[in-house]
Design an enzyme around this catalytic site. Structure first.
Site, PDB file in Angstrom:
ATOM      1  N   GLU A 250       9.605  17.402 -15.636  1.00 23.98           N
ATOM      2  CA  GLU A 250       9.136  18.384 -16.618  1.00 23.98           C
ATOM      3  C   GLU A 250       8.206  17.717 -17.619  1.00 23.98           C
ATOM      4  OE1 GLU A 250      13.347  20.863 -16.778  1.00 23.98           O
ATOM      5  OE2 GLU A 250      12.708  19.700 -18.495  1.00 23.98           O
ATOM      6  N   LYS A 252       7.070  16.362 -20.970  1.00 20.73           N
ATOM      7  CA  LYS A 252       7.796  15.919 -22.161  1.00 20.73           C
ATOM      8  C   LYS A 252       6.937  16.274 -23.364  1.00 20.73           C
ATOM      9  CE  LYS A 252      10.123  11.900 -24.117  1.00 20.73           C
ATOM     10  NZ  LYS A 252       9.764  12.138 -25.507  1.00 20.73           N
ATOM     11  N   ARG A 257      13.049  18.590 -31.203  1.00 20.19           N
ATOM     12  CA  ARG A 257      14.053  19.204 -30.349  1.00 20.19           C
ATOM     13  C   ARG A 257      14.847  20.224 -31.158  1.00 20.19           C
ATOM     14  NH1 ARG A 257      17.701  15.628 -26.389  1.00 20.19           N
ATOM     15  NH2 ARG A 257      18.845  17.245 -25.310  1.00 20.19           N
ATOM     16  N   ARG A 272      17.878  17.781 -33.645  1.00 14.72           N
ATOM     17  CA  ARG A 272      18.482  16.760 -32.794  1.00 14.72           C
ATOM     18  C   ARG A 272      19.618  16.041 -33.516  1.00 14.72           C
ATOM     19  NH1 ARG A 272      15.345  12.264 -29.424  1.00 14.72           N
ATOM     20  NH2 ARG A 272      17.017  10.762 -29.274  1.00 14.72           N
ATOM     21  N   GLU A 302      11.877  22.391 -26.965  1.00 12.31           N
ATOM     22  CA  GLU A 302      11.072  21.524 -27.809  1.00 12.31           C
ATOM     23  C   GLU A 302      10.116  22.437 -28.570  1.00 12.31           C
ATOM     24  OE1 GLU A 302      11.812  18.359 -27.892  1.00 12.31           O
ATOM     25  OE2 GLU A 302      10.085  17.278 -28.663  1.00 12.31           O
ATOM     26  N   PHE A 342      14.070  23.967 -22.128  1.00  8.13           N
ATOM     27  CA  PHE A 342      14.385  23.098 -21.001  1.00  8.13           C
ATOM     28  C   PHE A 342      15.862  23.057 -20.620  1.00  8.13           C
ATOM     29  CE2 PHE A 342      13.962  20.341 -24.765  1.00  8.13           C
ATOM     30  CZ  PHE A 342      15.211  19.733 -24.780  1.00  8.13           C
ATOM     31  N   ARG A 419      23.497   8.944 -23.456  1.00  3.88           N
ATOM     32  CA  ARG A 419      22.216   8.537 -22.882  1.00  3.88           C
ATOM     33  C   ARG A 419      22.519   8.020 -21.491  1.00  3.88           C
ATOM     34  NH1 ARG A 419      17.560   7.599 -25.242  1.00  3.88           N
ATOM     35  NH2 ARG A 419      18.362   7.390 -27.349  1.00  3.88           N
ATOM     36  N   LYS A 425      12.897   9.245 -18.847  1.00  7.24           N
ATOM     37  CA  LYS A 425      11.576   9.591 -19.373  1.00  7.24           C
ATOM     38  C   LYS A 425      10.522   8.659 -18.833  1.00  7.24           C
ATOM     39  CE  LYS A 425      13.007   7.455 -23.628  1.00  7.24           C
ATOM     40  NZ  LYS A 425      13.550   7.627 -24.917  1.00  7.24           N
TER      41      LYS A 425
HETATM   42  P1  AMP Z   1      12.954  10.328 -26.617  1.00  6.62           P
HETATM   43  O1  AMP Z   1      13.056  10.956 -27.976  1.00  6.62           O
HETATM   44  O2  AMP Z   1      11.714   9.530 -26.405  1.00  6.62           O
HETATM   45  O3  AMP Z   1      14.219   9.614 -26.217  1.00  6.62           O
HETATM   46  O4  AMP Z   1      12.823  11.514 -25.564  1.00  6.62           O
HETATM   47  C1  AMP Z   1      13.743  12.548 -25.473  1.00  6.62           C
HETATM   48  C2  AMP Z   1      13.256  13.752 -26.237  1.00  6.62           C
HETATM   49  O5  AMP Z   1      12.167  14.383 -25.585  1.00  6.62           O
HETATM   50  C3  AMP Z   1      14.277  14.854 -26.322  1.00  6.62           C
HETATM   51  O6  AMP Z   1      15.201  14.625 -27.341  1.00  6.62           O
HETATM   52  C4  AMP Z   1      13.434  16.088 -26.596  1.00  6.62           C
HETATM   53  O7  AMP Z   1      13.245  16.222 -27.982  1.00  6.62           O
HETATM   54  C5  AMP Z   1      12.077  15.738 -26.005  1.00  6.62           C
HETATM   55  N1  AMP Z   1      11.665  16.583 -24.862  1.00  6.62           N
HETATM   56  C6  AMP Z   1      10.423  17.065 -24.678  1.00  6.62           C
HETATM   57  N2  AMP Z   1      10.321  17.759 -23.540  1.00  6.62           N
HETATM   58  C7  AMP Z   1      11.539  17.731 -22.953  1.00  6.62           C
HETATM   59  C8  AMP Z   1      12.065  18.252 -21.736  1.00  6.62           C
HETATM   60  N3  AMP Z   1      11.314  18.936 -20.874  1.00  6.62           N
HETATM   61  N4  AMP Z   1      13.380  18.008 -21.465  1.00  6.62           N
HETATM   62  C9  AMP Z   1      14.148  17.296 -22.320  1.00  6.62           C
HETATM   63  N5  AMP Z   1      13.699  16.783 -23.490  1.00  6.62           N
HETATM   64  C10 AMP Z   1      12.407  16.979 -23.810  1.00  6.62           C
END
Ligand code: AMP
Length: 586
Positions: A250, A252, A257, A272, A302, A342, A419, A425
């Site tokens: 998907e 990102k 969030r 979040r 998001e 999502f 996690r 990601k």
């Molecule tokens: P990170 O903050 O880099 O750990 O990445 C995770 C975050 O990406 C999540 O907490 C969401 O806020 C964001 N996010 C954006 N698009 C998506 C998606 N399609 N699925 C899940 N999380 C997403």
């Protein structure tokens, strides 16, 4: 239950730094606690009166606490202040003064946990005029009835400084030992916590209904579920391998969030970090009411800032304008948002957290009525690394951070609060500022919408490639244009209009209007990234991709002094990209 029991336990906990000992003291305390108030005792030991997401803080400022101590001890405020300077801890100071007073008066042991809790709760809820005075007399009242040791912990609690260092996880351990029959019960208790974020409710369920009650513990509307988090890998091959050869990938999105809880007409949004952020996004709430076709639902999305004129996604920083108490209506207009959903964790009374992702997604698709600003996250299902890479580049091109690749296996449940490798990601592994502006040639344009109807929404811009004597596209730019610019541009470009793409322009993007490559403007972007659609430097850095300027913005400078062939060259863009990479590696 007497508050002194809590104070004694706090003292013991403070005397150790060992987690195991802390847990033992906590177990002892929990075992002594009457069932009816176990939730309150759990909150109090964490220096709170309710879970964080309720947003109710006791919130006594130090100044007010000083006044309360002075009143309870029959001293002058200046004396208290003086003592605080040496002790550095309002709790110690309270204890000192109440001890001095205790030498002259006799007190009875009378403060109960119930009384303390009720009073603190009252203090947290008072608002409006006269609230300071009322808080003051409530705290002074508590201190008057307290022993010196109790006064120490009461003052710290009231001012938000209890800080015993008891982590949520330590409370879970203690609960498992005290009431779950041992550590083996810990995963069930932890799950209950992860889907409710409410240690008090978990404790109460455990003591009242036993482990059976905890196993049946369900998601509840209004209580935020602790978010599932992602691991990270850097190649499509590794990602696919980790996810069993096939995954859903998907976009990102680069936003905030949001976990939305819809209960009929009532909608609450959590961040979040599980704060209630409903007030920042009245427009999101409206959209959810209109477009979520379920009576009750807990969904994750998001929230992304979009350009009000072009509808394009903007970087995360733009959302910061929404973090305010006042002027939300104006901010809503200037910084509109789009929501990309999502996950569905609860729909029409059903807890979906233990369902595999494909089923949760199906539920999501069934209830989301999509509009331009209200969408399900863009996705593909793939087992092909090349396809994954292409989709990744497309995501970046569209203003996203990269991809979130998710397991679609039978065990792909929602791992609240964890996690794990179910979500991986795939982000750009570099990030840096683009410091130099570039001069680009206008080769095409796109019709504007909304406020920009009748003029251009964005321009298609290109760099010059002297080796082939052509112009290669490098970005679509819709930002930085004033109303004046927007009026001027069609007039200025009209004479260069042509029915089809100019033969010297290399583009895979189909513009609405094409121009002869004549007019040069200055543009600055956030960074230069790989791109699957732009032709600038195509196949040079990586096969199948070119380079693009991300988040380009017109600086306001027209460059009539420059001919199209004087524009920034493809080679220069490649050099800028490479320099940027180096900066990050350093
Ligand atoms: P990170 O903050 O880099 O750990 O990445 C995770 C975050 O990406 C999540 O907490 C969401 O806020 C964001 N996010 C954006 N698009 C998506 C998606 N399609 N699925 C899940 N999380 C997403």
């Amino acid at each position: 239950m007497y508050y002194s029991t809590l104070a004694d336990t706090y003292e013991k906990i403070e005397s150790t730094t060992k987690r195991l000992e802390m847990t033992d003291y906590l177990v002892e305390l929990l075992k002594k606690t009457p069932k009816e108030i176990i939730d309150k005792v759990v909150y109090l030991t964490q220096g709170k009166i309710c879970p964080d997401f309720v947003g109710l803080e006791i919130g006594v400022a130090e100044k007010l606490a000083i006044k309360a101590i002075a009143r309870a001890a029959g001293r002058k405020e200046a004396e208290i202040q003086e003592d605080l300077k040496t002790s550095g801890d309002i709790g110690e100071t309270a204890q000192n003064f109440m001890a001095k007073k205790a030498q002259v008066t006799l007190f009875q042991q009378s403060l109960t946990v119930e009384k303390v809790y009720q009073t603190l709760e009252k203090m947290a809820k008072i608002t409006g005029t006269g609230s300071m005075d009322m808080k003051l007399s409530l705290l002074a009242g508590l201190l008057t009835a307290a022993t010196p040791k109790e006064a120490k912990y009461l003052t710290r609690t009231a001012t938000g400084n209890l800080r015993l260092g008891i982590a949520d996880m330590t409370v879970l351990d203690a609960l498992a030992i005290a009431y779950g029959g041992g550590k083996e019960s810990r995963p069930y208790i932890e799950r209950a916590y992860n889907i409710s974020s409410d240690l008090g409710r978990v404790a109460k369920t455990l003591v009242e209904k036993g482990l059976e009650g905890i196993r049946k513990f369900e998601v509840s509307l209004g209580e935020p579920i602790r978010p599932m988090l992602a691991e990270r890998l850097s190649t499509p091959e590794e990602i696919l391998e980790k996810l069993g050869g096939r995954c859903i990938a998907e976009y990102k999105y680069d936003g905030e969030r949001i976990q939305t809880h819809k209960d009929g007409e009532k909608v609450v949004l959590f961040s979040r970090r599980l704060e209630n952020i409903s007030e920042q996004y009245p427009d999101a709430i409206q959209l959810i009411k209109q477009n979520v076709k379920a009576q009750t639902a807990i969904l994750e999305a998001e929230c992304v800032a979009v350009d009000p004129d072009t509808g394009e996604m903007l970087p995360f920083q733009e959302l910061m304008h929404r973090r305010r108490k006042y002027g939300i209506a104006k901010a809503m207009e200037e910084y509109p948002i789009a929501l990309f959903f999502f996950d569905a964790l609860y729909v029409n009374g059903k807890d979906l957290t233990l369902q595999p992702y494909p089923i949760r997604r199906k539920n999501l698709e069934a209830i989301i009525q999509q509009t331009e600003r209200f969408r399900i996250a863009e996705y593909i299902v793939t087992d092909d690394p090349e396809e994954l890479e292409k989709f990744f580049l497309k995501a970046i091109e569209d203003g996203c951070e990269g991809l979130l690749c998710k397991s679609i296996a039978g065990d792909s449940v929602y791992q609240a609060g964890a996690r794990g490798w179910q979500w991986i990601k795939y982000k750009r592994d570099y990030k840096s500022e683009m410091t130099d502006a570039v001069d680009l040639v206008i080769v095409g344009a796109f019709y504007g919408r909304g406020k920009r109807a009748g003029t251009y929404g964005a321009l298609l811009l290109a760099a010059y490639d002297p080796s082939e004597d052509v112009f290669k596209t490098v970005c679509k730019c819709g930002s930085g244009f004033t109303d004046e610019d927007l009026e001027k541009l069609p007039k200025m470009l009209d004479k260069h209009k042509i029915p089809n793409k100019h033969p010297r322009v290399v583009s895979t993007i189909d513009a609405n209007i094409w121009f002869e490559p004549k007019q040069v403007i200055e543009v600055i972007g956030a960074e230069i990234t790989l791109s699957p659609v732009h032709t600038c430097a195509l196949n040079i850095i990586r096969k199948g991709s070119g380079l693009a300027i991300r988040f380009p913005r017109f600086t306001g400078k027209y460059r009539p002094d420059k001919a199209a062939e004087d524009a920034t060259t493809v080679k220069e863009i490649i050099e800028m990209y490479q320099r940027q990479l180096k900066t990050v590696e350093q």
